[in-house]
Design an enzyme around this catalytic site. Structure first.
Site, PDB file in Angstrom:
ATOM      1  N   ASP A 143      26.670  -8.946  33.817  1.00 23.60           N
ATOM      2  CA  ASP A 143      25.721  -8.180  32.390  1.00 23.60           C
ATOM      3  C   ASP A 143      26.519  -8.066  31.584  1.00 23.60           C
ATOM      4  OD1 ASP A 143      23.536  -9.987  34.352  1.00 23.60           O
ATOM      5  OD2 ASP A 143      23.243  -7.854  35.263  1.00 23.60           O
ATOM      6  N   GLU A 170      27.961 -15.859  34.065  1.00 22.29           N
ATOM      7  CA  GLU A 170      29.041 -16.554  35.315  1.00 22.29           C
ATOM      8  C   GLU A 170      30.686 -16.692  34.308  1.00 22.29           C
ATOM      9  OE1 GLU A 170      28.262 -16.984  38.510  1.00 22.29           O
ATOM     10  OE2 GLU A 170      25.954 -17.219  37.826  1.00 22.29           O
TER      11      GLU A 170
END
EC number: 3.4.-.-
Length: 487
Positions: free
Chosen positions: A205, A137
């Site tokens: 990611d 996040e």
């Protein structure tokens, strides 16, 4: 690729994640992909993002069951800041929030605000796994994925992005109205969203893994947590909520494994604070999971020394919540004797003392602890509450005035100050403090009305009146600045 339903598209923007299914590719080395997310300043400046982040969090406070537990708030923010300290392109302060929810989810809003669902603690077996979600996040924020989306839309559909921006914020305040508005806005730009989100997920990611490793966590935790989600979706008729906005195809999981394998293997010590936080959430904020909590406590009681300590702490919490204060004290006292400066234990013993109306003991313990841990917000808010329960309103008021000055965005401080002022028979201060709780929830009209009443109660031209009137002007200006996002 199957067609993405409209509701999922709306969820992408509403939770501000901008996620999608990344294409298959081989795992490169850490820095072989460019960091493309640090631009996007022509549509939304960093200052605009921060302003929108402030507004969005006010709406979230009003609409979501946020957990205002000082211990848990301090824990997730310390963990989050540890990760942020190892991130690149950090342009805003970061703040982390917990929502009391049995669904597994996390999302990043504008301006460095990250929201975690409490269920993440149940499904994260280690602190590294929880940190992997947070690092992902954080990467969405540092790469400015939302700003880049709006910049892309301004270029392709010049008038659509402003409507989407307003609708996202409207959804936080009024979900039904916001979804209706956003449905219309998205009608012409669906495919753009799908295409744009693929690269964002790939980037989050990759950069999240980099942050995770730099911060000293186990990079393998990211694919391990993803595998946990995949297993749940495989054996459940209902997908975990996080998978609606974080799609998890096999290629994403395999890519995460490949990337994690590029980093040196790490043996990360078990985190005592993570165990305490997990036990606290499960015992105090997950009543529907009582059977699982008992299983976990039994498991921990037979586990490592750190797990046994967490299990004992959890037993004390359960007894205290059942108002079995004498038994709770018997369980907790040996822990506090051995670890007298442990904030988790001090907090729990404070609740026991207050439950037994032993206010003097609670106050003395907290005062002594603050001599060693000056300005610790957990200890300060505990002491303010102990003063309040002991009817030492003057001491409570003095402490809370300092606390709210230093922590103006903590709803706990203003809520306690409202109650203290009411007990003192100071209606103007009670109204002013309550106005701040309304402002923190984006209810500016109500906040201004209460401050106006407070101003009318005090002497004309007094310092208090000047203070209230100045705050009214500040809130009106803030409200005016945010009006553009309601249109």
């Amino acid at each position: 690729m199957r067609k993405m339903p409209k509701k999922s598209l709306i969820a992408i923007l509403a939770s501000l994640l901008l996620l999608g299914n990344p294409p298959v590719y081989s795992a490169p080395t850490e820095d072989s992909l460019p960091d493309i997310g640090t631009t996007a300043s022509s549509t939304l400046s960093v200052n605009q993002e921060m302003a929108m982040g402030d507004l969005s969090i006010r709406f979230i406070r009003a609409q979501s069951p946020l957990i205002y537990d000082p211990l848990l708030t301090e824990y997730i923010n310390k963990l989050g800041q540890r990760l942020v300290n190892h991130a690149d392109s950090v342009k805003t302060p970061f703040h982390f929030y917990l929502v009391d929810s049995p669904s597994i989810n996390a999302y990043a809003t504008f301006g460095g605000n990250v929201v975690l669902h409490s269920a993440l603690f149940r499904y994260s077996s280690t602190e590294s796994e929880l940190a992997s979600v947070m690092a992902h996040e954080i990467s969405h924020v540092t790469q400015r994925h939302l700003a880049r989306f709006f910049e892309d839309q301004q270029r392709k559909t010049p008038f659509a992005w402003a409507g989407a921006l307003g609708s996202v914020l409207l959804m936080m305040a009024s979900p039904q109205a916001g979804m209706a508005a956003l449905s219309g806005t998205l009608a012409g730009i669906k495919q753009n969203i799908i295409s744009f989100t693929q690269s964002n997920e790939q980037e989050a990611d990759r950069i999240g893994l980099r942050i995770l490793s730099r911060a000293g966590f186990d990079p393998q935790a990211m694919p391990m947590f993803m595998q946990n989600l995949a297993d749940q979706s495989r054996y459940s008729s209902k997908l975990p909520e996080i998978l609606y906005t974080h799609p998890l195809p096999d290629n994403r999981l395999s890519d995460a494994r490949n990337r994690a394998n590029q980093y040196p293997a790490k043996i990360v010590p078990e985190s005592q604070d993570f165990l305490f936080a997990s036990i606290r959430i499960l015992t105090m904020y997950s009543a529907e999971q009582n059977s699982y909590t008992e299983q976990l406590l039994k498991k921990y009681s037979q586990g490592t020394a750190k797990e046994q300590l967490a299990a004992t702490y959890g037993r004390a919490l359960l007894l205290s919540m059942d108002k079995k204060y004498a038994e709770a004290k018997t369980v907790l006292s040996p822990l506090l004797d051995k670890y007298p400066d442990n904030v988790w234990f001090i907090d729990a013993m404070t609740d026991i003392d207050i439950g037994q109306k032993q206010y003097t003991s609670a106050i003395a313990r907290l005062q002594n602890a603050l001599k060693k841990q000056k300005n610790n917000p957990v200890l300060q808010i505990n002491l303010a509450n102990a003063y309040l329960q002991a009817k030492q309103y003057s001491q409570a008021s003095q402490l809370l005035f300092r606390y709210t000055f230093n922590n103006p965005n903590d709803l706990n401080g203003w809520t306690l100050l409202t109650e203290v002022a009411g007990k003192q028979g100071k209606p103007n201060e009670e109204l002013a403090a309550y106005a701040e709780t309304m402002a923190l929830q984006g209810k500016f009209d109500i906040a201004i009305a209460y401050l106006s009443r407070a101003s009318a109660m005090v002497k004309l031209g007094s310092h208090d009146q000047e203070r209230y009137d100045a705050r009214i002007d500040q809130l009106r200006q803030l409200q005016h600045n945010y009006e553009q996002y309601y249109k």
